[in-house]
Design a protein around this motif. Structure first.
Motif, short mmCIF file in Angstrom:
data_model
loop_
_atom_site.label_atom_id
_atom_site.label_comp_id
_atom_site.label_asym_id
_atom_site.label_seq_id
_atom_site.Cartn_x
_atom_site.Cartn_y
_atom_site.Cartn_z
N ARG A 417 0.85 -1.21 0.00
CA ARG A 417 0.00 0.00 0.00
C ARG A 417 0.87 1.24 0.00
NH1 ARG A 417 -1.73 3.44 3.98
NH2 ARG A 417 -0.67 2.15 5.54
N GLU A 418 0.65 2.13 -0.96
CA GLU A 418 1.44 3.35 -1.03
C GLU A 418 0.83 4.43 -0.15
OE1 GLU A 418 2.57 6.62 -4.37
OE2 GLU A 418 3.07 4.54 -4.88
N CYS A 419 1.67 5.15 0.60
CA CYS A 419 1.21 6.23 1.45
C CYS A 419 2.35 7.23 1.59
CB CYS A 419 0.75 5.71 2.81
SG CYS A 419 2.05 4.85 3.75
N ARG A 420 2.23 8.15 2.50
CA ARG A 420 3.27 9.12 2.78
C ARG A 420 3.98 8.76 4.07
NH1 ARG A 420 4.96 12.52 -1.41
NH2 ARG A 420 3.20 12.69 -2.83
N LEU A 421 5.22 9.22 4.20
CA LEU A 421 6.02 8.87 5.37
C LEU A 421 5.32 9.25 6.68
CD1 LEU A 421 8.73 7.86 6.57
CD2 LEU A 421 9.56 10.22 6.38
N ASP A 422 4.63 10.38 6.70
CA ASP A 422 3.96 10.81 7.94
C ASP A 422 2.97 9.77 8.44
OD1 ASP A 422 5.42 13.06 7.57
OD2 ASP A 422 3.74 14.46 7.54
N ASP A 423 2.38 9.01 7.53
CA ASP A 423 1.42 7.99 7.94
C ASP A 423 2.09 6.85 8.68
OD1 ASP A 423 -0.66 9.38 6.61
OD2 ASP A 423 -0.06 8.48 4.71
N VAL A 424 3.41 6.70 8.50
CA VAL A 424 4.16 5.63 9.15
C VAL A 424 4.86 6.14 10.41
CG1 VAL A 424 5.91 3.83 8.79
CG2 VAL A 424 4.57 4.66 6.84
N LEU A 425 5.19 7.43 10.43
CA LEU A 425 5.90 7.98 11.58
C LEU A 425 5.08 7.96 12.86
CD1 LEU A 425 7.63 11.12 9.99
CD2 LEU A 425 8.69 8.95 10.58
N GLY A 426 3.74 8.11 12.74
CA GLY A 426 2.91 8.13 13.92
C GLY A 426 2.96 9.47 14.64
#
Length: 482
Positions: A417-426
């Protein structure tokens, strides 16, 4: 007993964003404003992609993009409207996934934010309410004296903390003992907001008229709206100049445009000498005022609240010591002063001097345009990094290159699933590190996740910084790199 709310004073764009950021961190928020509804008059018209990180964490970035349009760049013209230099922006997304600069009608942004405030659990909006007193309590919380401006009734509110986002004439700043310090001379300008029934035949970027006799700015905003600004001469009034508006607007094809509003603005270069007293803090125009020449008026305020919201949440919930709040002014003060001074300097370079400055300006701009790196700097949305301090470690080559600046909001792929880094940083502190070719490891909330670096932006960013890893704060500012 439940935690008392954080009181945010001022429900403009900065205060409303602060309320959303705090509520999304689980805090109760009481948002106060002197006016019963958002003002219908436009003020800010520009926002860069760095400041948009704050709106994204507040949950309204996509709604903002729907009511704004990308800015095409900057064109400098002389008194005869001959082009001196043009600095265009690429039409696509920048390093954060959005246009590097966006133009918008402030009432549209106010409507987006007000709707988000109303629908967000944990935020109570009270208007028209005026703060008339602040008293520190033994437990470090604050008693806020509030007057209902309709009924005159006064009530005391127990607040866990107070964030003053109440504008240039801030009551909160006065009550905490802050004073604005001048970094430049005031500058009087006429500001006219225009509408045109059909698109004007004008270049879609900002036009800066570099005429010492009549400096002016013209810019398409959004939809059918345009903004014209002109420096007022000593002794000149808005009413006196308004009659000549069609002549001033004619070079932009706007002589017949509808003048929605025409007012005098005094552009000031000021920063407060006190950002905090106890748990009472300042943000936005309550803390700094800037000339408009680098478009950072609203952006500075959004950076303020993005960088203080997580700190306030940590202190109020007891997960961090009180002295964490000392870093608010220590970080935001120098950054604000740097950008305010830059705006004042750019204004002088583009519009100052007498007739003798005209050939010098033309020669300098020709040289700048001829150097691609300098020309690109003219439209780069990056602001100076935060200074070294308890939360910014700029030691070492990697620290000097990356710490204090924002991590790119790069495209990544997680489990297909492609997303932006902010979605992973929490929402907390995270570590971004090189893993294997084309992959980056993100450690957040004690969990390590390897992600695909979709277009190589993260790997390139770490490589340019001579870094293997970067520690990223909750506000997306790099704390350290090595």
């Amino acid at each position: 007993m439940s935690q008392p709310p954080v009181v945010v004073v001022g429900a403009g764009p900065v205060g409303a964003t602060a309320a959303l950021l705090l509520a999304r961190r689980g805090l109760a928020v009481l948002l106060l404003d002197r006016q019963p509804r958002p003002p219908a008059v436009p003020r800010a018209v520009h926002l860069d992609d760095e400041a948009l990180r704050a709106l994204a964490d507040a949950g309204v970035a996509e709604e903002f993009l729907a009511v704004s349009r990308p800015a095409a760049g900057l064109r400098l013209v002389d008194a005869a409207h001959r082009v001196l230099a043009e600095f265009g922006r690429e039409p696509g997304a920048g390093r954060h996934g959005w246009p590097q600069a966006s133009m918008f009608h402030q009432p549209d942004l106010e409507a987006v934010l007000r709707a988000a405030v109303v629908r967000t659990p944990g935020i109570t909006l009270r208007t028209p309410a005026e703060v008339v007193g602040l008293t520190a309590r033994a437990d470090r919380s604050v008693t806020v004296a509030v007057v209902d401006r309709r009924t005159g009734e006064r009530a005391d509110v127990h607040a866990a903390a107070v964030l003053g986002c109440d504008g240039a004439h801030s009551t909160v700043r006065r009550l905490l003992g802050g004073r604005m310090r001048d970094l430049g001379r005031p500058d009087r300008w006429l500001v006219a907001d225009l509408r045109a029934p059909s698109p004007l035949p004008v270049w879609p970027g900002v036009h800066q008229v570099c005429d010492p006799a009549r400096a002016a700015t013209f810019m398409p905003v959004s939809g059918d709206r345009y903004r014209f600004e002109a420096r007022l001469l000593p002794g000149e009034t808005v009413s006196g100049l308004a009659g000549g508006l069609p002549r001033l607007l004619a070079p932009f094809g706007a002589a017949d445009a509808e003048v929605v509003r025409c007012a005098e603005y005094v552009y000031r270069a000021q920063v407060t000498d006190r950002w905090r007293r106890g748990r009472v803090l300042l943000a936005g125009d309550a803390a700094h005022l800037t000339p408009p020449f680098v478009g950072q008026g609203l952006g500075l305020g959004l950076r303020d609240v993005h960088q203080v919201a997580w700190k306030l949440a940590a202190v109020v919930t007891g997960t961090a010591p009180e002295d964490l709040l000392d870093t608010h002014g220590a970080e935001r003060g120098p950054h604000a002063r740097a950008l305010v001074r830059l705006a004042a300097l750019v204004g002088r370079l583009m519009t100052g001097g007498g007739a003798g400055a005209v050939p010098v300006r033309r020669a300098v701009l020709a040289a700048v345009v001829g150097v691609p790196a300098l020309a690109a700097y003219a439209t780069d949305s990056r602001t100076p990094p935060l200074r070294s301090g308890p939360l910014v470690d700029r030691r070492g080559r990697a620290g000097r290159r990356l710490a204090g600046a924002l991590v790119p909001r790069a495209r990544v792929r997680v489990d297909g699933r492609e997303c932006r880094l902010d979605d992973v940083l929490g929402a907390g502190t995270a570590v971004v590190a090189t893993a294997s070719p084309g992959r980056v490891a993100v450690t957040a909330a004690g969990r390590r996740t390897e992600v695909d670096d979709v277009d190589g932006a993260l790997t390139a960013w770490l490589g340019a910084g001579r870094a293997r890893y970067a520690v990223v704060r909750p506000d997306r500012v790099v704390r350290a790199a090595g």
